[in-house]
Design an enzyme around this catalytic site. Structure first.
Site: not given
Ligand SMILES: C[S@@+](CC[C@H](N)C(=O)[O-])C[C@H]1O[C@@H](n2cnc3c(N)ncnc32)[C@H](O)[C@@H]1O
Length: 403
Positions: A73, A81, A84, A225, A254, A278, A331, A358
């Site tokens: 790039c 930028c 990356c 994702q 989550y 969630e 997650d 992540c």
């Molecule tokens: C990394 S994403 C994972 C979503 C899902 N597992 C997926 O793979 O598509 C984290 C998720 O946690 C939610 N979130 C963030 N903080 C939270 C909390 N304290 N309690 C519940 N959910 C939460 C966000 O809105 C988001 O949808």
């Protein structure tokens, strides 16, 4: 010696550290050097001074690493930028870079001597049928004062005008975003798996993503994702680690739009039960719609509120998640689950926890908390869901240690 901004020093670059830079030392001062590779001799220019360390960019490479490649790039590099961090690193060396960062974090926070391998994801295929560097199915461009859309410099609000983003999904690159002016602050784009890419004018507009044998309808601005192969890859890893059986119970914490809950429900079946927690209302609405035909209960709550008893306040209207449960998927966002949530999950009676992370630093801290509660890291898989950047996705299997 004290270093100040724009000072230039010659250093030999050491190991990569979390955040897209390598560690170097100069007369007792620690430098976090971007755009360099381990083993290189470089001229590093100081970009920020902090107590005990400075940030710097490698602006001249005196002795290059064999892993260095010309950046594909033209808008990447020092003072360009900031999207990356690893454009100058050969693809196979990017995997080794990320593996060494995850390994170092697990050693530092959880005292683990874990060998880590980062697995590549299938490459995107362009319209010409050839492999393409574009994997980002969501790109947020920032609009500069004169109305041109671009991408931000590293740790800055300054917008770099670009003509093309190489890691943007081919359909997003083809959108007429960078060749015109805008009267908004930012331009969001998305390339769902079931329709052509578009500019998001209404973040609530429904889109459909397909993974793990299910369609997931969610808001265009909702969480999914970003790499087109990530959702399926992560579901496969979680299912392999947890091996859910018919009749078991599971928590998907989550849970977003329901990706893992749907896959777990397929395995535990109608004699089992999955509970998804969630907090984002658009995620909850999506999960309720997507999982309506499956044995899944969707709870709108923060995970903390659902799991952690609050002193003095009886949980009157709020939902309380009670064990025992067989399986847990965690997650969390970049901040990680944290001590209170990990403590509650460790006490849930689960036979196994799959932790999708992540941020490997947050994962390593949470693994250390699990260990302190008598659990062990039984497997760690790491995936290159974010090529050309320092980011890496991990899936960790945690088990109660055998006594
Ligand atoms: C990394 S994403 C994972 C979503 C899902 N597992 C997926 O793979 O598509 C984290 C998720 O946690 C939610 N979130 C963030 N903080 C939270 C909390 N304290 N309690 C519940 N959910 C939460 C966000 O809105 C988001 O949808």
């Amino acid at each position: 010696m004290t270093l100040t901004e724009l000072d230039r020093v010659e250093v030999i670059v050491g190991a990569p550290a979390h955040g897209g830079h390598c560690v170097a030392r100069h007369e007792g001062m620690v430098l976090f050097v971007r755009h360099a590779l381990p083993g290189e001799r470089v001229i590093a220019e100081v970009t920020e001074v902090h107590r005990g360390y400075v940030r710097a960019d490698a602006v001249e490479i005196i002795e290059a690493s064999p892993d260095r490649v010309p950046a594909p790039c033209p808008w990447s590099g020092p003072n360009a930028c900031g999207g990356c961090d690893l454009q100058h690193v050969a693809p196979s060396a990017q995997l080794r870079w990320k593996a060494s960062v995850v390994q170092e974090l697990l050693a530092r926070f959880a005292h683990l001597d874990q060998v880590v391998r980062v697995e590549p994801l299938p490459a995107t295929v362009g319209a010409d049928g050839q492999p393409d560097t574009g994997w980002r199915t969501r790109v947020r461009y920032t609009v500069a004062a004169e109305g041109r859309a671009g991408l931000r410099k590293h740790r800055s609000n300054e917008v770099v005008p670009i003509e093309r983003c190489l890691i943007a999904y081919p359909g997003i690159r083809a959108l007429p975003v960078l060749n015109r002016t805008w009267e908004v602050d930012a331009v969001e784009t998305v390339a769902p798996s079931t329709e052509p890419a578009f500019v998001v004018t209404d973040p609530a507009r429904p889109i459909v993503e397909h993974a793990a044998g299910h369609d997931f309808t969610l808001a265009a601005g909702g969480f999914w994702q970003v790499h087109p192969a990530a959702a399926q890859t992560l579901v496969d890893a979680v299912l392999e680690q947890l091996a859910p059986k018919a009749g078991e119970t599971a928590w998907d914490l989550y849970g977003g739009a329901g990706l893992f809950a749907a896959a777990l429900a397929d395995h535990v079946g109608v004699t089992g039960q999955v509970t998804l927690v969630e907090s984002a209302p658009d995620g909850v609405a999506a999960a309720r719609r997507n999982l309506a035909q499956l044995p899944v209960r969707v709870v709108e709550s923060t995970v903390e509120r659902a799991l952690v008893p609050r002193r003095g306040k009886p949980a009157r209207s709020s939902f309380r998640l009670q064990g025992p449960v067989d399986l847990v998927v965690l997650d969390p966002p970049r901040t990680g689950a944290g001590k209170q949530v990990v403590t509650a999950v460790a006490a849930s009676g689960a036979r196994a926890v799959a932790y999708v992370a992540c941020d490997p630093a947050a994962l390593a801290r949470d693994v250390a908390t699990f260990q302190g509660l008598g659990w062990e890291l039984a497997q760690l898989r790491a995936f290159d869901c974010f090529p050309y950047t320092h980011h890496v996705e991990c899936v960790a299997l945690l088990l109660p240690a055998r006594s």
